[in-house]
Design a protein around this motif. Structure first.
Motif, PDB file in Angstrom:
ATOM      1  N   GLY A 371       0.836  -1.191   0.000  1.00 46.49           N
ATOM      2  CA  GLY A 371       0.000   0.000   0.000  1.00 46.49           C
ATOM      3  C   GLY A 371       0.862   1.229   0.000  1.00 46.49           C
ATOM      4  N   ALA A 375      -0.363   3.979   4.710  1.00 41.98           N
ATOM      5  CA  ALA A 375      -1.530   3.100   4.559  1.00 41.98           C
ATOM      6  C   ALA A 375      -1.820   2.305   5.832  1.00 41.98           C
ATOM      7  N   LYS A 377       0.594  -0.014   7.192  1.00 42.25           N
ATOM      8  CA  LYS A 377       1.289  -1.312   7.141  1.00 42.25           C
ATOM      9  C   LYS A 377       2.155  -1.542   8.389  1.00 42.25           C
ATOM     10  N   LEU A 557      -3.511  -2.354   1.528  1.00 43.08           N
ATOM     11  CA  LEU A 557      -4.129  -1.374   2.422  1.00 43.08           C
ATOM     12  C   LEU A 557      -4.069   0.004   1.792  1.00 43.08           C
ATOM     13  N   ASP A 558      -5.074   0.816   2.087  1.00 43.18           N
ATOM     14  CA  ASP A 558      -5.078   2.219   1.681  1.00 43.18           C
ATOM     15  C   ASP A 558      -5.806   3.007   2.765  1.00 43.18           C
ATOM     16  N   PHE A 559      -5.120   3.989   3.364  1.00 43.30           N
ATOM     17  CA  PHE A 559      -5.669   4.755   4.479  1.00 43.30           C
ATOM     18  C   PHE A 559      -6.178   3.842   5.590  1.00 43.30           C
ATOM     19  N   TYR A 581      -2.519   2.570  -5.784  1.00 42.93           N
ATOM     20  CA  TYR A 581      -1.128   2.276  -5.456  1.00 42.93           C
ATOM     21  C   TYR A 581      -0.247   2.053  -6.681  1.00 42.93           C
TER      22      TYR A 581
END
Length: 586
Positions: A371, A375, A377, A557-559, A581
């Motif tokens: 991500g 994000a 992680k 993942l994003d945000f 991404y």
């Protein structure tokens, strides 16, 4: 100092009082250097190695000195019989103060030691039984075989015998499993806990040990001076002891002796010379003393001992006994998936860093967590390893819920990790850094380290570390300081350190960052080999070529929110992933 040189050093010390024409003045000065060196030696361990700054060590001298003074003058104890009582009182005081002090960090820690240093000075000065400001006089001297050690030449041998013994056992401790744990304190709490080290417990042990060395000095002081009062146990002597440790070499055991000698002799010389040169109308010796210390610190910022040691050819690196009995291997769990997150959430106030994320790592799989920056992680990694607590949801490892059990307990279950920002101890060798990863696979403690009762286990720990270093292709760098390696190599050292834990699950945070192409290829081969051995891998990585050619499964993942999950072939075509991404154009 090399062990072979210690008998020579002891012989030179033994011959000093026999030098024709040497006066009692110089012997007394050497006695005072020995007493100061014991306190400075504790600070070398506490401050120079462990990173815990204390200005209050002189107070621990006072606990032991007053204990022995009271027992000998008021209860008729033999001076030697008071030693265990003096150390017990000092140790108890150190435990009580340490339980409060070692919980502090940053500038609060030294400020805390200043506070109790001031307080204890006034405690000593206002207790009737301790003679208030006048103190206690008429303390009997030490004696051996009926011979009273009043003469400075006689007590000289006792003082320096204690100094040499203290230096040897302190050096033993640093060359042990517990010594590496003490050094790990400088790398920060998160890195230490990731390999099963309890920083608070280690801090308390080293705090008490340093206090006991100061207590030993205080006990000797009481019977050498034959009188005690609060002045030598205040905050100013505490500051001087810290200067001794820093000037000699903050992490050097024998530097404590050099630093003590420098400060004691410099003070004495200035008190005799400055009034003759400048007169007695103004006490300039204190000003000159301060300026001289500043100049020395500017010239030798790492202390004097490293400068002196550089004049001698370096000792050959210690041999590693690769034939040593292997450490026990972890019994692998049969549970699958090996790791699962169920609606894991982490909120920092109104900011949600991880938003109800769920995914699983199957046994023997290599899973990537990808991500854009920010994000969530690394936060997810910290939730898995117990560095951060969950706001809600659960994390399960090998069928056991692990949220809230603490990083040390999680490491003991078989989860090892590397870090986004390398967390090695740069001044320690690669071998010792990797041996830290095997900390939980050893059991010998503090006393075993002091008296070298842990040698068999040490050989096994070092052999395991050497095998893991060779496994990742850095055998030729084994004895180099970790900080001398390139960033990419340091990341590989972190992986070797994680493997030394014998993990079931390996968490790697951007392991390929800074690696050249052939190094990435070697890393991918190593991870495939681990997969074949049943080790599961969860990695965060931005190199999509590395990820797509290696992993079995990818979570995006994003945000803080999972936006996609699946095998690489599907993820690289997912529209949401491309937009967030990988890039829509791609």
């Amino acid at each position: 100092m090399r062990r072979a040189a210690i008998p020579l050093f002891a012989l030179v010390l033994a011959l000093v009082p026999l030098i024709p024409g040497i006066s009692s003045f110089w012997i007394t000065l050497l006695d005072n250097i020995g007493l100061a060196a014991l306190v400075a030696m504790g600070l070398v361990l506490l401050t120079g190695v462990g990173g815990l700054t204390s200005f209050g060590q002189a107070a621990f001298c006072g606990f032991a000195a007053y204990t022995s003074a009271v027992l000998t003058t008021q209860y008729g104890f033999n001076p030697w019989a008071t030693l265990p009582f003096a150390l017990a009182v000092t140790g108890l005081a150190a435990v009580i103060l340490g339980l409060v002090t070692v919980r502090l960090s940053g500038h609060f820690l030294p400020l805390g030691t200043i506070c109790w240093g001031f307080s204890l000075y006034y405690v000593f000065a206002n207790i009737e039984m301790l003679g208030r400001h006048d103190g206690i006089s008429g303390i009997p001297p030490l004696s051996l075989f009926g011979y009273s050690l009043i003469d400075p030449r006689a007590v000289y041998y006792v003082i320096w015998a204690f100094v040499i013994a203290a230096a040897l056992i302190t050096a033993n401790l640093l060359d042990s499993r517990e010594g590496r744990a003490i050094r790990a304190l400088r790398g920060g709490r998160v890195a230490a806990e990731a390999f099963g080290i309890n920083p608070a417990w280690v801090k308390l042990k080293v705090f008490v040990y340093a206090a006991l060395l100061a207590g030993l000095s205080g006990w000797l002081y009481a019977h050498v001076q034959r009188a005690v009062n609060p002045t030598p146990f205040g905050i100013n002597p505490g500051i001087e002891y810290l200067f001794m440790a820093v000037l000699g070499g903050a992490g050097q055991v024998w530097g404590a002796v050099i630093g003590a000698g420098l400060v004691v002799m410099l003070k004495d010389a200035l008190q005799r010379i400055v009034p003759v040169v400048f007169g007695t109308s103004f006490p300039l010796e204190t000003v000159v003393y301060g300026v001289a210390l500043i100049v020395i610190l500017q010239v030798a910022r790492e202390g004097l001992w490293p400068r002196l040691a550089a004049l001698v050819p370096p000792a050959p690196p210690p041999d590693v006994d690769l034939a040593a009995e292997p450490l026990p291997v972890r019994t692998r769990s049969a549970a699958t998936p090996i790791l699962s997150l169920d609606r894991a959430r982490k909120a920092f106030g109104g900011l949600v860093a991880v938003n109800d994320v769920s995914f699983a790592v199957e046994r023997g799989d290599i899973v990537a967590l990808i991500g854009p920056n920010g994000a969530g992680k690394s936060t997810t990694f910290n939730l898995i390893t117990g560095v951060l607590g969950l706001t809600s949801g659960s994390v399960t490892f090998a069928g056991q819920k692990i949220a809230g059990i603490g990083p040390q307990a999680i490491a003991s279950l078989g989860i090892a990790r590397s870090f986004q920002h390398v967390k090695l101890l740069p001044e320690m060798s690669v071998l010792d850094n990797v041996a830290l990863g095997a900390h939980l696979r050893g059991s010998q403690g503090f006393l075993a380290g002091l008296f070298r009762l842990d040698r068999a286990e040490e050989r096994r720990l070092k052999a395991e570390a050497a095998r893991q270093i060779a496994r990742v292709g850095l055998a030729e760098h084994m004895h180099k300081p970790a900080g001398s390696l390139a960033l990419g190599q340091q990341r590989i050292v972190e992986i070797a350190r994680a493997l030394a834990l014998d993990p079931e699950l390996l968490l790697l945070d951007e392991p390929a960052a800074g690696l050249r192409h052939f190094e990435k290829t070697a890393l991918a081969d190593l991870l495939r080999q681990l997969k074949g051995e049943g080790v599961s891998v969860l990695l965060v990585e931005h190199d999509m070529g590395f990820v797509m050619n290696l992993t079995d499964h990818i979570v995006v993942l994003d945000f803080g929110t999972r936006i996609a999950e699946g095998p690489p072939a599907i993820i690289k075509k997912d529209p949401a992933v491309l937009a967030a991404y990988l890039g829509a154009a791609e």
